[in-house]
Design a protein around this motif. Structure first.
Motif, mmCIF file in Angstrom:
data_model
loop_
_atom_site.group_PDB
_atom_site.id
_atom_site.type_symbol
_atom_site.label_atom_id
_atom_site.label_comp_id
_atom_site.label_asym_id
_atom_site.label_seq_id
_atom_site.Cartn_x
_atom_site.Cartn_y
_atom_site.Cartn_z
ATOM 1 N N ALA A 181 0.822 -1.212 0.000
ATOM 2 C CA ALA A 181 0.000 0.000 0.000
ATOM 3 C C ALA A 181 0.857 1.264 0.000
ATOM 4 N N GLY A 182 2.163 1.102 0.149
ATOM 5 C CA GLY A 182 3.057 2.250 0.112
ATOM 6 C C GLY A 182 2.980 3.133 1.335
ATOM 7 N N ASP A 183 2.708 2.555 2.493
ATOM 8 C CA ASP A 183 2.639 3.305 3.741
ATOM 9 C C ASP A 183 4.062 3.670 4.173
ATOM 10 N N GLU A 184 4.464 4.899 3.903
ATOM 11 C CA GLU A 184 5.839 5.304 4.168
ATOM 12 C C GLU A 184 6.137 5.377 5.665
ATOM 13 N N PHE A 185 5.127 5.675 6.470
ATOM 14 C CA PHE A 185 5.330 5.678 7.922
ATOM 15 C C PHE A 185 5.714 4.274 8.395
ATOM 16 N N ALA A 186 4.947 3.262 7.935
ATOM 17 C CA ALA A 186 5.254 1.877 8.298
ATOM 18 C C ALA A 186 6.623 1.463 7.778
ATOM 19 N N GLU A 187 6.956 1.896 6.564
ATOM 20 C CA GLU A 187 8.258 1.553 6.000
ATOM 21 C C GLU A 187 9.393 2.081 6.878
ATOM 22 N N ARG A 188 9.264 3.306 7.336
ATOM 23 C CA ARG A 188 10.296 3.895 8.187
ATOM 24 C C ARG A 188 10.417 3.145 9.514
ATOM 25 N N LEU A 189 9.271 2.737 10.067
ATOM 26 C CA LEU A 189 9.298 1.981 11.318
ATOM 27 C C LEU A 189 10.013 0.644 11.144
ATOM 28 N N HIS A 190 9.714 -0.060 10.050
ATOM 29 C CA HIS A 190 10.315 -1.379 9.840
ATOM 30 C C HIS A 190 11.825 -1.262 9.607
ATOM 31 N N LEU A 191 12.238 -0.250 8.850
ATOM 32 C CA LEU A 191 13.674 -0.051 8.642
ATOM 33 C C LEU A 191 14.365 0.321 9.950
ATOM 34 N N SER A 192 13.689 1.111 10.765
ATOM 35 C CA SER A 192 14.256 1.450 12.072
ATOM 36 C C SER A 192 14.454 0.204 12.920
ATOM 37 N N GLN A 193 13.479 -0.700 12.886
ATOM 38 C CA GLN A 193 13.591 -1.946 13.652
ATOM 39 C C GLN A 193 14.747 -2.798 13.140
ATOM 40 N N LEU A 194 14.883 -2.914 11.827
ATOM 41 C CA LEU A 194 15.994 -3.679 11.256
ATOM 42 C C LEU A 194 17.341 -3.113 11.695
ATOM 43 N N ARG A 195 17.459 -1.789 11.626
ATOM 44 C CA ARG A 195 18.727 -1.166 12.019
ATOM 45 C C ARG A 195 19.019 -1.396 13.502
ATOM 46 N N TYR A 196 17.976 -1.399 14.309
ATOM 47 C CA TYR A 196 18.148 -1.653 15.739
ATOM 48 C C TYR A 196 18.618 -3.085 15.979
ATOM 49 N N VAL A 197 17.967 -4.048 15.321
ATOM 50 C CA VAL A 197 18.353 -5.456 15.478
ATOM 51 C C VAL A 197 19.805 -5.661 15.038
ATOM 52 N N ALA A 198 20.192 -4.989 13.955
ATOM 53 C CA ALA A 198 21.535 -5.184 13.415
ATOM 54 C C ALA A 198 22.615 -4.507 14.253
ATOM 55 N N SER A 199 22.230 -3.543 15.100
ATOM 56 C CA SER A 199 23.232 -2.785 15.843
ATOM 57 C C SER A 199 23.202 -3.028 17.349
ATOM 58 N N SER A 200 22.125 -3.631 17.850
ATOM 59 C CA SER A 200 21.987 -3.850 19.292
ATOM 60 C C SER A 200 22.180 -5.322 19.628
ATOM 61 N N THR A 201 23.102 -5.613 20.524
ATOM 62 C CA THR A 201 23.310 -6.998 20.948
ATOM 63 C C THR A 201 22.057 -7.552 21.616
ATOM 64 N N ALA A 202 21.386 -6.740 22.414
ATOM 65 C CA ALA A 202 20.169 -7.201 23.096
ATOM 66 C C ALA A 202 19.080 -7.546 22.093
ATOM 67 N N ALA A 203 18.864 -6.690 21.091
ATOM 68 C CA ALA A 203 17.826 -6.942 20.084
ATOM 69 C C ALA A 203 18.189 -8.153 19.232
ATOM 70 N N ALA A 204 19.455 -8.276 18.849
ATOM 71 C CA ALA A 204 19.887 -9.427 18.055
ATOM 72 C C ALA A 204 19.740 -10.718 18.846
ATOM 73 N N THR A 205 20.013 -10.664 20.144
ATOM 74 C CA THR A 205 19.877 -11.856 20.989
ATOM 75 C C THR A 205 18.422 -12.288 21.077
ATOM 76 N N SER A 206 17.515 -11.345 21.208
ATOM 77 C CA SER A 206 16.092 -11.676 21.250
ATOM 78 C C SER A 206 15.652 -12.364 19.963
ATOM 79 N N LEU A 207 16.070 -11.822 18.820
ATOM 80 C CA LEU A 207 15.735 -12.456 17.543
ATOM 81 C C LEU A 207 16.339 -13.848 17.469
ATOM 82 N N ALA A 208 17.611 -13.969 17.835
ATOM 83 C CA ALA A 208 18.302 -15.260 17.755
ATOM 84 C C ALA A 208 17.662 -16.293 18.670
#
Length: 394
Positions: free
Chosen positions: A357-384
């Motif tokens: 649907a091209g929801d740019e707000f949602a897109e920004r949120l999802h990219l923010s989450q990805l960047r957090y998972v990739a840079s935070s040991t705590a977030a990466a551990t939760s995913l793992a």
């Protein structure tokens, strides 16, 4: 008429594993399957086994070929913004996953049944369930030879998938249904080519999600996000490989996608689905008969394994001593894990897919989450931790 302690509908990994677990408990079971043995052994499905699944198969003595041919993975890649970010599964959790096709587990379980002389009836038809709210439920069916049969049991396990007869046999007002449809589908490809990377790659790209996986050192499994109504005819092989290259490319030259002959391709809609409770009388639902998860989190088969492990433990006292304590708590026990897996699968799916649907707000949120998972040991551990599999007794 035949008596057995447990009638099992469906000879997928859930039904066959339940039958074998019951055998180890000294409980008789009969497995009924509408398809042929050849069909269920060749039906390509999920290939990621969580560590608890691998440990259980080893423990019960059906993991020898998995040990020899399975492909252990100690990490996975999240790819976005043209960059690759490795999630070090084993370093973060002390655990790993193993890539080993569902159909290979089915082959191993069928071989174990044959070796022990355990009954599995293939190519049955007309399966119907009766008297589910009594202590002696029945299954009627026609066997492969065309003979009408009736099976009387102490309990019935519905392991026959989303489209099976088990769940529809429960009165509609006895179930609560939760059904979430996603606005995208996966175009899945099985190709005869060695994997292009030693680990799974989950990619978020402006053109849509892509996944690089594998089934063996010679067979690669690949996926593309497409519209749910997309005709498969719109995707000739050349277009598939071109699109995969677009989405899987990185800013470095380290990754080169290997192409090869396409053996299979199909488009699968994505959904999350749960029914509560997973029991009605003496009928117990397990696996896809009770819940569906989007494949992004690699949870479907592993949830089925957790279900039937719980179910075997609940049925043993029920059929031996008419002790219904564990049977009565079966649904609640399973649903705790089911909803955790549903959330993780939704999280992975939402984070990695492009919103049509091209929801740019949602897109920004999802990219923010990805960047957090990739840079935070705590977030990466939760995913793992979620990806490798929570302990069965979680």
């Amino acid at each position: 008429m035949t008596d057995t302690q447990v009638g099992i509908i469906g000879a997928g990994p859930a039904g066959l594993l339940l039958s074998y677990l019951l055998h180890l408990e000294g409980i008789d079971a009969v497995v009924l399957e509408t398809r042929s043995r050849e069909y269920v052994e060749q039906r390509v499905r999920a290939g990621v086994c969580e560590q608890p699944t691998v440990e259980l198969l080893r423990e019960i003595g059906v993991g020898a070929r998995l040990e020899e041919e399975g492909m252990p993975h100690h990490g996975l890649s999240l790819r976005f913004d043209g960059e690759d970010h490795r999630i070090a599964l084993t370093e973060l959790t002390g655990k790993s996953i193993t890539v080993y096709g569902q159909q290979e587990i089915v082959k191993d379980l069928i071989a174990a049944h044959v070796g022990k002389g355990l009954p599995v009836e293939f190519e049955v038809s007309g399966v119907a369930l009766h008297d589910l709210d009594t202590e002696r439920p029945r299954v009627t069916y026609t066997d492969a030879g065309g003979n009408a049969r009736e099976l009387t049991c102490a309990a019935i396990a519905g392991c026959d998938g989303f489209h099976g007869v088990s769940r529809p046999s429960i009165p509609g007002d006895a179930l609560r249904t939760y059904d979430h449809q996603y606005p995208y589908a996966w175009l899945g490809v099985l190709a005869r080519t060695p994997p292009s990377h030693e680990e799974l790659i989950y990619t978020r790209h402006e053109r849509g999600f892509a996944l690089h996986s594998m089934r063996s050192p010679e067979i690669t499994r690949l996926y593309l996000q497409v519209d749910p109504g997309e005709p498969i005819e719109n995707w000739p092989d050349d277009r598939i490989w071109t699109e995969l290259r677009h989405r899987l490319e990185t800013s470095s030259a380290d990754f080169v996608l290997r192409d090869g002959p396409v053996l299979e391709k199909s488009i699968t809609p994505m959904r999350s689905f749960v029914v509560e409770p997973m029991r009605y009388g003496r009928l117990f639902l397990a696996g896809d008969a009770a819940h569906i998860v989007p494949p992004t989190g690699a949870k479907g088969m592993n949830l089925a394994v957790a279900d039937v492990r719980n179910l075997a433990r609940a049925l043993a006292p029920l059929v031996r001593r008419n002790d219904s304590g564990l049977a009565e708590s079966y649904s609640d026990t399973c649903l705790r894990r089911v909803w955790r897996a549903e959330h993780f699968s939704w999280f992975m799916t939402s984070m990695l897919h492009r919103d049509p649907a091209g929801d740019e707000f949602a897109e920004r949120l999802h990219l923010s989450q990805l960047r957090y998972v990739a840079s935070s040991t705590a977030a990466a551990t939760s995913l793992a931790e979620n990806y490798v599999g929570l302990p069965f007794d979680w």
